[in-house]
Scaffold this active site. Structure first.
Site, PDB file in Angstrom:
ATOM      1  N   ASN A 144      -2.164 -19.999  32.918  1.00 33.08           N
ATOM      2  CA  ASN A 144      -3.292 -20.557  32.176  1.00 33.08           C
ATOM      3  C   ASN A 144      -2.942 -20.824  30.724  1.00 33.08           C
ATOM      4  O   ASN A 144      -2.050 -20.184  30.191  1.00 33.08           O
ATOM      5  CB  ASN A 144      -4.470 -19.570  32.229  1.00 33.08           C
ATOM      6  N   HIS A 195     -11.530 -25.445  34.840  1.00 39.46           N
ATOM      7  CA  HIS A 195     -12.624 -24.558  34.412  1.00 39.46           C
ATOM      8  C   HIS A 195     -13.771 -25.340  33.764  1.00 39.46           C
ATOM      9  O   HIS A 195     -14.550 -24.787  32.979  1.00 39.46           O
ATOM     10  CB  HIS A 195     -12.105 -23.451  33.474  1.00 39.46           C
ATOM     11  N   TYR A 239     -17.103 -21.223  35.399  1.00 35.37           N
ATOM     12  CA  TYR A 239     -16.867 -21.128  33.946  1.00 35.37           C
ATOM     13  C   TYR A 239     -17.902 -21.897  33.133  1.00 35.37           C
ATOM     14  O   TYR A 239     -17.973 -21.736  31.919  1.00 35.37           O
ATOM     15  CB  TYR A 239     -15.449 -21.607  33.600  1.00 35.37           C
TER      16      TYR A 239
END
Ligand code: G6P
Length: 423
Positions: A144, A195, A239
């Site tokens: 990430n 996300h 998210y």
């Protein structure tokens, strides 16, 4: 076939080994090379994986190395799962923004920004090694922030990279669960960013969902209010809770007393002593609490699709091209794709709901500025990135935030603190 994992000291590694062993007839892996910069964690994980491979009855040969080029050379797939600065740095990413009243989260908002600054130059370096020592290989990335990693690697190296996230298929599971059908029968347009994605035009076995079925699926999303999801008409990434419930989330995170990074770090000693036990040849129970499950499925799905030319439907982070007309063509987006022998082809989608188009565009502007800042060490660009982020935006706050984040990450940011650093 040789496969390697960069960042193999991570507790995610055994899952991938398990899947490789299960899929042995589809992916003829002869050697799995585990690489990490942390020699202690690597030794524990290599020992455990060798015992686990025996217990699984697979003949895949496993070896560990701290030499990245040794791991990459002539591999067909380079799995990358690094965490620059480890979970200690993650905790700072969570706490510094929170102390200024902002969302403090691993990938979203200012936390994800700090993680990007630490991570992108290292991932670009890895990709350069791949170009040199395994030029035909695919980088299978779940480091990430995966969207920004893909954008930086593509822009700076041209290496082949699949930016993956387990979240892309969540909507299949929400609809599958609520309707009692197989997740694989569920299809949708998926568009946005990692996300920050939205699933819409949902079908099950080719039939569009009724409003009632959509409402039932909306209730499966969890952290986002189902009434808001119905207003959007698209199932959002979980998210989106940080954007649609910002005030409540900040309050909850402050009240929690402990961040997710702190929880994960607290688990590590027990988890690693379980892996280190010379008698352990099965995944420890505690691994379930560690989370991150689902990555191995996505990674192996990708490798199978490419190796065996399957034209599989997958959600991947890829350059936009003309998929979303309101974003630049070179911007990496997360969208539904067909993956096969000739790589990743994004599928056409309808535009996402008007209510989120501006949000996606703003976060993409932030991402492009963050990639530039990470790769140049330019403070002005870094400040511009934070000002562009809808979860920061306030220039006065952004200035203080940037100083604190940079200072806390000094050891991980040679481009910002080196002699040639830009203002
Ligand atoms: C999910 C997300 C990842 C994230 C991970 C964090 O899998 O898709 O982006 O890194 O959760 O898991 P953790 O257990 O470290 O909080």
């Amino acid at each position: 076939m040789k496969i390697c994992i960069i960042g193999a000291g991570s507790p995610y590694t055994p899952e991938l080994l398990e899947k490789l062993s299960e899929w042995r007839d589809r992916l003829p892996v002869r050697e799995l090379v585990l690489m990490d910069t942390d020699a202690d964690r690597l030794a524990i994980m290599t020992g455990f994986c060798q015992r686990y491979a025996n217990a699984l009855g697979t003949d895949i040969v496993i070896r560990g190395t701290t030499d990245r080029v040794d791991a990459i050379r002539d591999a067909s797939f380079i799995n990358t799962q690094i965490r620059v600065g480890g979970n200690r740095a993650r905790i700072q990413d969570e706490k510094i923004p929170l102390s200024l009243g902002l969302i403090g989260q691993e990938t979203t908002g200012a936390g994800g920004f700090a993680k990007a600054l630490r991570t992108l130059p290292v991932m670009v370096d890895i990709a350069r090694d791949v170009r040199k020592h395994a030029p035909d290989a695919w980088i299978v990335n779940y480091t990430n922030p995966t969207g920004l990693v893909a954008e930086a690697v593509i822009r700076h190296t041209g290496a082949k990279i699949a930016g993956l996230c387990a979240g892309g298929v969540f909507a299949q599971h929400w609809v599958g669960r609520s309707m009692g059908v197989a997740p694989q029968s569920v299809r949708y347009d998926l568009a946005g960013l990692n996300h920050m994605n939205f699933a819409y035009n949902l079908t099950a076995s080719g039939r569009p969902l009724t409003n009632q079925e959509f409402s039932a699926a909306a209730r499966e999303v969890g952290p986002v209010d189902p009434a808001l999801i119905e207003t959007l008409g698209a199932l959002p990434s979980p998210y989106l809770q940080y954007y649609l419930h910002t005030t409540a989330k900040v309050a909850a995170m402050k009240a929690a007393g402990r961040t997710r990074g702190e929880e994960v770090l607290a688990m590590e000693p027990e988890l690693f002593s379980a892996f280190a036990d010379p008698a352990a040849d099965r995944k420890p129970d505690l691994l379930k609490k560690r989370g991150g499950g689902g990555y191995a499925d996505v990674a192996i799905g990708f490798m199978d699709a490419v190796w065996n030319a399957r034209d599989s439907w997958m959600v991947v982070n890829v350059p936009n091209g003309r998929t979303l007309p309101f974003l630049p063509e070179d911007a990496v987006i997360e969208t539904a794709c067909l993956v096969g022998a000739d790589g990743i082809r994004p599928l056409p989608v309808k535009d996402p709901p008007m209510a989120v188009r501006g949000l996606i565009a703003a976060v993409k502007s932030y991402e492009q500025l963050a990639v530039e800042a990470a790769m140049t060490g330019c403070r002005r660009t870094a400040l511009a990135a934070l000002m562009a982020h809808p979860l920061v935006r306030d220039g006065d706050v952004a200035r203080t935030l940037l100083e604190q984040l940079l200072e806390a990450n000094r050891n991980w940011l040679p481009l910002f603190f080196g002699e040639d650093a830009e203002p």
